[in-house]
Design an enzyme around this catalytic site. Structure first.
Site, PDB file in Angstrom:
ATOM      1  N   SER A 126     -46.675 -50.435  13.307  1.00 34.10           N
ATOM      2  CA  SER A 126     -45.175 -50.027  13.222  1.00 34.10           C
ATOM      3  C   SER A 126     -44.980 -49.150  14.525  1.00 34.10           C
ATOM      4  O   SER A 126     -45.919 -48.839  15.156  1.00 34.10           O
ATOM      5  CB  SER A 126     -44.767 -49.133  12.090  1.00 34.10           C
ATOM      6  OG  SER A 126     -43.856 -48.280  12.365  1.00 34.10           O
ATOM      7  N   TYR A 152     -47.616 -41.269   6.561  1.00 36.95           N
ATOM      8  CA  TYR A 152     -47.314 -43.050   6.409  1.00 36.95           C
ATOM      9  C   TYR A 152     -47.699 -43.537   7.991  1.00 36.95           C
ATOM     10  O   TYR A 152     -48.401 -44.215   8.084  1.00 36.95           O
ATOM     11  CB  TYR A 152     -46.043 -43.187   5.909  1.00 36.95           C
ATOM     12  CG  TYR A 152     -45.454 -44.510   6.758  1.00 36.95           C
ATOM     13  CD1 TYR A 152     -45.987 -45.613   5.908  1.00 36.95           C
ATOM     14  CD2 TYR A 152     -44.540 -44.730   8.028  1.00 36.95           C
ATOM     15  CE1 TYR A 152     -45.550 -47.155   6.728  1.00 36.95           C
ATOM     16  CE2 TYR A 152     -44.365 -45.910   8.455  1.00 36.95           C
ATOM     17  CZ  TYR A 152     -44.715 -46.998   7.670  1.00 36.95           C
ATOM     18  OH  TYR A 152     -44.540 -48.448   8.311  1.00 36.95           O
ATOM     19  N   LYS A 156     -50.718 -46.033   9.806  1.00 38.20           N
ATOM     20  CA  LYS A 156     -50.653 -47.176  10.776  1.00 38.20           C
ATOM     21  C   LYS A 156     -51.290 -46.699  12.139  1.00 38.20           C
ATOM     22  O   LYS A 156     -52.070 -47.624  12.760  1.00 38.20           O
ATOM     23  CB  LYS A 156     -49.104 -47.119  11.365  1.00 38.20           C
ATOM     24  CG  LYS A 156     -48.231 -47.863  10.078  1.00 38.20           C
ATOM     25  CD  LYS A 156     -48.749 -49.269   9.504  1.00 38.20           C
ATOM     26  CE  LYS A 156     -48.127 -49.486   8.096  1.00 38.20           C
ATOM     27  NZ  LYS A 156     -48.459 -50.769   7.648  1.00 38.20           N
ATOM     28  N   ARG A 234     -31.986 -47.595  17.283  1.00 42.18           N
ATOM     29  CA  ARG A 234     -33.311 -48.152  16.978  1.00 42.18           C
ATOM     30  C   ARG A 234     -32.967 -49.594  17.496  1.00 42.18           C
ATOM     31  O   ARG A 234     -32.142 -49.925  17.597  1.00 42.18           O
ATOM     32  CB  ARG A 234     -33.438 -48.139  15.548  1.00 42.18           C
ATOM     33  CG  ARG A 234     -33.583 -46.761  14.857  1.00 42.18           C
ATOM     34  CD  ARG A 234     -34.901 -46.261  15.097  1.00 42.18           C
ATOM     35  NE  ARG A 234     -35.158 -45.102  14.284  1.00 42.18           N
ATOM     36  CZ  ARG A 234     -34.961 -43.683  14.875  1.00 42.18           C
ATOM     37  NH1 ARG A 234     -34.247 -43.674  16.022  1.00 42.18           N
ATOM     38  NH2 ARG A 234     -34.833 -42.707  14.294  1.00 42.18           N
TER      39      ARG A 234
HETATM   40  N1  UFG Z   1     -30.161 -43.513   9.127  1.00 39.64           N
HETATM   41  C1  UFG Z   1     -28.898 -42.649   8.436  1.00 39.64           C
HETATM   42  N2  UFG Z   1     -28.493 -42.528   7.116  1.00 39.64           N
HETATM   43  C2  UFG Z   1     -29.273 -42.914   6.108  1.00 39.64           C
HETATM   44  C3  UFG Z   1     -30.595 -43.739   6.471  1.00 39.64           C
HETATM   45  C4  UFG Z   1     -30.919 -43.707   8.021  1.00 39.64           C
HETATM   46  O1  UFG Z   1     -28.377 -42.239   9.247  1.00 39.64           O
HETATM   47  O2  UFG Z   1     -28.928 -42.924   4.896  1.00 39.64           O
HETATM   48  C5  UFG Z   1     -30.494 -43.369  10.322  1.00 39.64           C
HETATM   49  C6  UFG Z   1     -31.540 -42.685  10.662  1.00 39.64           C
HETATM   50  O3  UFG Z   1     -31.307 -41.425  10.900  1.00 39.64           O
HETATM   51  C7  UFG Z   1     -32.058 -43.296  11.820  1.00 39.64           C
HETATM   52  C8  UFG Z   1     -31.350 -44.868  11.440  1.00 39.64           C
HETATM   53  O4  UFG Z   1     -30.455 -44.736  10.534  1.00 39.64           O
HETATM   54  O5  UFG Z   1     -31.550 -42.986  12.955  1.00 39.64           O
HETATM   55  C9  UFG Z   1     -32.638 -45.794  10.841  1.00 39.64           C
HETATM   56  O6  UFG Z   1     -33.325 -45.261   9.735  1.00 39.64           O
HETATM   57  P1  UFG Z   1     -34.273 -45.881   8.987  1.00 39.64           P
HETATM   58  O7  UFG Z   1     -34.649 -44.840   7.865  1.00 39.64           O
HETATM   59  O8  UFG Z   1     -33.657 -47.191   8.679  1.00 39.64           O
HETATM   60  O9  UFG Z   1     -35.379 -46.422   9.939  1.00 39.64           O
HETATM   61  P2  UFG Z   1     -36.498 -45.432  10.670  1.00 39.64           P
HETATM   62  O10 UFG Z   1     -36.319 -45.641  12.302  1.00 39.64           O
HETATM   63  O11 UFG Z   1     -36.192 -43.988  10.296  1.00 39.64           O
HETATM   64  O12 UFG Z   1     -37.838 -45.748  10.123  1.00 39.64           O
HETATM   65  C10 UFG Z   1     -38.289 -46.966  10.473  1.00 39.64           C
HETATM   66  C11 UFG Z   1     -39.253 -47.655   9.404  1.00 39.64           C
HETATM   67  C12 UFG Z   1     -40.552 -46.745   9.212  1.00 39.64           C
HETATM   68  C13 UFG Z   1     -41.120 -46.592  10.455  1.00 39.64           C
HETATM   69  C14 UFG Z   1     -40.066 -45.898  11.504  1.00 39.64           C
HETATM   70  C15 UFG Z   1     -40.738 -45.772  12.771  1.00 39.64           C
HETATM   71  O13 UFG Z   1     -38.599 -47.551   8.206  1.00 39.64           O
HETATM   72  O14 UFG Z   1     -41.416 -47.525   8.470  1.00 39.64           O
HETATM   73  O15 UFG Z   1     -39.195 -46.706  11.378  1.00 39.64           O
HETATM   74  O16 UFG Z   1     -39.844 -45.002  13.598  1.00 39.64           O
HETATM   75  F1  UFG Z   1     -42.135 -45.447  10.334  1.00 39.64           F
END
Ligand code: UFG
Length: 342
Positions: A126, A152, A156, A234
């Site tokens: 990841s 988590y 990785k 992202r």
């Molecule tokens: N977000 C919101 N509201 C929500 C959910 C997410 O604003 O209800 C935002 C988060 O703050 C972030 C973006 O949407 O800015 C993406 O969030 P995700 O939770 O979808 O994804 P992440 O980037 O946090 O997590 C992903 C993977 C993980 C991994 C991580 C590494 O799900 O497995 O990337 O950065 F570890």
């Protein structure tokens, strides 16, 4: 001759899409899953897409005896190791569960590969291993790793180290870490997609569940980040593209004796949370109930892939867009709702 590929966690979100891609490209996936974290409906979906049910072995990847029997039964060309827990927040509260499952599973897989002389492994890593990138937010595989913010993430990080050390000890193996960015979307057929367990953590299922009325409101975590619109950035990669990257990875490993590679799998483009919401609303015509909230602890401000290595080494690049992803994710959510009404 059948080219058997062991797909651990093959009933999961990325695993199931990869099973489809493997079959489409001439491999015979053996789907290993104990369904503790996967929905059995995925088997019907796979059967619908493939025209027949894939071979399924219901085994816990940490079960030493069980996994050995699977390696005895099939002459594998390679292994794609997905089976792992993946909820960032949960891992903070239950670190031992994460270290136990994610690391023991990987060690069990590698031990059997060595014992049965199975050469090729693709490991689900990841972009979390980059942590919060210092300076440039477009990360290459050479960008230094930073400590992840969750157990988590460390599974990785340590998993990659285990693989590298195993390669040093057994240099005739072919091992590859794929560092995924943010997988989104679903199969066009709506036969398979993501089944978040409980309340989703990730943005896309949160959006689609809010739009369908399962959840009341989406909270956008923070609007004061130093980005274009104040929300985090992202690299959202369509799961069907991501699945195909595994096929390309396997075929690369088959042709390259004794290699260890780490490759980013992303689109190369960052999108903000607001851009995703806007894409969802404009492509689906659905109005989303959302509001800004506080920052979520542990969130990285901005990260996206430099995807050049994937293109140069694997001959892979993403083809589907955010538009495709929001439409496919929405169609999948509607299909789930229809199923639940029945
Ligand atoms: N977000 C919101 N509201 C929500 C959910 C997410 O604003 O209800 C935002 C988060 O703050 C972030 C973006 O949407 O800015 C993406 O969030 P995700 O939770 O979808 O994804 P992440 O980037 O946090 O997590 C992903 C993977 C993980 C991994 C991580 C590494 O799900 O497995 O990337 O950065 F570890």
């Amino acid at each position: 001759m059948e080219k058997y590929i062991l797909v651990t966690g093959g009933a999961g979100y990325i695993g199931s899409h990869t099973v489809v891609s493997l079959v489409e490209n001439g491999y015979t996936p053996i789907l290993l899953d104990d369904f503790r974290n996967a929905n059995r409906i995925v088997v019907d979906g796979l059967t619908q897409i493939l025209g027949q049910q894939p071979i399924i072995v219901e085994v816990d990847v940490c079960d030493e005896k069980g996994l050995k029997e699977v390696f005895e039964r099939f002459n594998f060309v390679g292994v794609i190791h997905f089976a792992a827990y993946k909820a960032v927040g949960e891992s903070v509260g239950e670190p031992l569960k994460y270290y136990q499952n994610n690391l023991m599973g990987l060690i069990n897989v590698l031990s059997n590969m060595v014992a049965f002389n199975v050469k090729n492994l693709v490991f689900s890593s990841s972009c979390t291993v980059y942590g919060e990138p210092k300076g440039i937010k477009e990360v290459t595989e050479e960008t230094p790793k930073n400590f992840p913010s969750s157990p988590y993430g460390f599974t990785k990080w340590i998993g990659e180290q285990i693989i590298e050390d195993t390669f040093k000890a057994y240099p005739s193996l072919n091992l590859m870490n794929l560092r995924y960015f943010n997988p989104v979307g679903a199969h066009k057929s709506t036969a398979i997609g993501e089944f978040p367990i409980g309340k989703p953590n990730n943005l896309m299922p949160y959006i689609t569940q809010t739009a369908i009325g399962k959840l009341e409101k989406l909270t956008v975590f923070g609007n004061d980040y130093p980005t274009v619109d104040g929300t985090c950035i992202r690299d959202y990669i369509h799961v069907v593209d991501l699945a195909f990257a595994h096929v390309k990875a396997l075929s690369f490993l088959e042709k390259n004796e004794g290699c260890f590679e780490t490759i980013n799998i992303g689109t190369g483009k960052g999108s903000s949370v607001l851009e995703i919401i806007n894409a969802f609303e404009s492509e689906t015509g659905q109005k989303l109930n959302w509001a800004f909230g506080l920052r979520r602890e542990g969130d990285v401000t901005e990260i996206f892939a430099n995807a050049t290595k994937a293109k140069n080494v694997l001959g892979w690049e993403s083809k589907l867009t955010i538009k495709d992803a929001v439409i496919d994710a929405w169609n999948w959510e509607k299909k789930l709702a229809e199923q639940n009404e029945k």
